[in-house]
Design a protein around this motif. Sequence first.
Motif, mmCIF file in Angstrom:
data_model
loop_
_atom_site.group_PDB
_atom_site.id
_atom_site.type_symbol
_atom_site.label_atom_id
_atom_site.label_comp_id
_atom_site.label_asym_id
_atom_site.label_seq_id
_atom_site.Cartn_x
_atom_site.Cartn_y
_atom_site.Cartn_z
ATOM 1 N N LEU A 173 10.155 0.463 8.770
ATOM 2 C CA LEU A 173 10.306 -0.657 9.908
ATOM 3 C C LEU A 173 9.238 -1.850 9.770
ATOM 4 N N MET A 174 8.145 -1.558 9.453
ATOM 5 C CA MET A 174 7.012 -2.911 9.166
ATOM 6 C C MET A 174 7.556 -3.493 7.983
ATOM 7 N N ARG A 175 7.821 -2.838 6.829
ATOM 8 C CA ARG A 175 8.357 -3.734 5.661
ATOM 9 C C ARG A 175 9.419 -4.701 6.066
ATOM 10 N N GLU A 176 10.405 -4.014 6.962
ATOM 11 C CA GLU A 176 11.645 -4.608 7.291
ATOM 12 C C GLU A 176 11.320 -6.138 8.132
ATOM 13 N N ALA A 177 10.110 -5.771 9.262
ATOM 14 C CA ALA A 177 9.835 -6.821 9.698
ATOM 15 C C ALA A 177 8.731 -7.805 9.082
ATOM 16 N N GLY A 178 8.464 -7.579 7.925
ATOM 17 C CA GLY A 178 7.554 -8.482 7.084
ATOM 18 C C GLY A 178 6.036 -8.202 7.570
ATOM 19 N N ILE A 179 5.527 -7.267 8.078
ATOM 20 C CA ILE A 179 4.151 -6.812 8.546
ATOM 21 C C ILE A 179 3.446 -6.477 7.495
ATOM 22 N N ASP A 180 2.312 -7.068 7.352
ATOM 23 C CA ASP A 180 1.331 -7.065 6.153
ATOM 24 C C ASP A 180 0.085 -6.085 6.647
ATOM 25 N N GLU A 181 0.013 -6.009 8.161
ATOM 26 C CA GLU A 181 -1.154 -5.096 8.473
ATOM 27 C C GLU A 181 -0.875 -3.668 8.023
ATOM 28 N N ALA A 201 -3.488 6.725 5.126
ATOM 29 C CA ALA A 201 -3.446 5.178 5.326
ATOM 30 C C ALA A 201 -2.576 4.625 4.199
ATOM 31 N N CYS A 202 -1.396 3.549 4.463
ATOM 32 C CA CYS A 202 -1.025 2.828 3.531
ATOM 33 C C CYS A 202 -1.923 1.872 2.570
ATOM 34 N N ASP A 203 -3.083 1.642 2.910
ATOM 35 C CA ASP A 203 -3.826 0.820 2.268
ATOM 36 C C ASP A 203 -5.134 1.706 1.778
ATOM 37 N N GLY A 204 -5.031 2.917 1.925
ATOM 38 C CA GLY A 204 -6.186 3.693 1.392
ATOM 39 C C GLY A 204 -7.483 3.633 1.991
ATOM 40 N N ARG A 205 -7.412 3.159 3.384
ATOM 41 C CA ARG A 205 -8.563 2.975 4.058
ATOM 42 C C ARG A 205 -8.474 3.990 5.447
ATOM 43 N N PRO A 206 -8.046 4.961 5.447
ATOM 44 C CA PRO A 206 -7.954 5.683 6.696
ATOM 45 C C PRO A 206 -9.326 5.979 7.431
ATOM 46 N N PRO A 207 -9.216 6.089 8.732
ATOM 47 C CA PRO A 207 -10.766 6.484 9.628
ATOM 48 C C PRO A 207 -11.097 7.761 9.208
#
Length: 263
Positions: A173-181, A201-207
Amino acid sequence: MCRFLAYHGDPVYLDELVCAPTHSLVHQSLHAAEAQTETNGDGFGIGWYGERPEPGLYRDVRPAWSDENLRSLSRQIRARTFFAHVRAATGTATTRANCHPFAHGRHLFMHNGQIGGYARIRRRLEALIPDALYEARQGATDSEALFLLALANGLEHDPVSAMATSVSTARGLMREAGIDEPLRFTAVLTDGESLTAYRWACDGRPPSLYWRETGTGLAVVSEPIDGLRAGWAEVPKGGTLLARPGQPVRVIGPETEERRAAA
């Protein structure tokens, strides 16, 4: 970012872990060391298992450091499994219903992280939750939405793949909405007998997420509650910790199919 603590083992009083240690969760509500924000004052919650299969909950919007009821209850409640969470809100209101942990049936769930751009996909994500489960939704957080969606995806029977499917759906859903966060998902789930902890985490930076097992029980924490790294193992980025009755605690690495599905 929020901070949390989970315990499973021989019954102990909650204050022994939540309030008493040098870097206890109450201390972290004011002085977190490994979070984006030092202060986690947007409410707190505890959930515990007593004589009944369903957990008890106590949640409030006051900061954990200033709530005398939390300290009093923690001195009196003795439990074999419990969760505690201090909240730093990421866009939703500071209300009791938005405070962690969340309960449904015999399950408890708490989360540290966020779905990036959640407000832009909230309606579509909530629409995927079946009516029977959506009726149980009390708050407005992305955390509770993911929990209910995972229940619909089979969380009770396979908590890793069900959660991976739910997180993957949110990413779609985030990709469809163009969300980069990013979507960051460090969380813990229990039914009172088993415990599953995720660090994704999708960016490799999980808490951050740590665990320690002693002769009396297992503790899973955002930060070591004694203020020391010695004796604590870090759940690796992309890893999942599994604690099951009668089995040794194990950590599934990021190379598993379940984790890839959530990327």
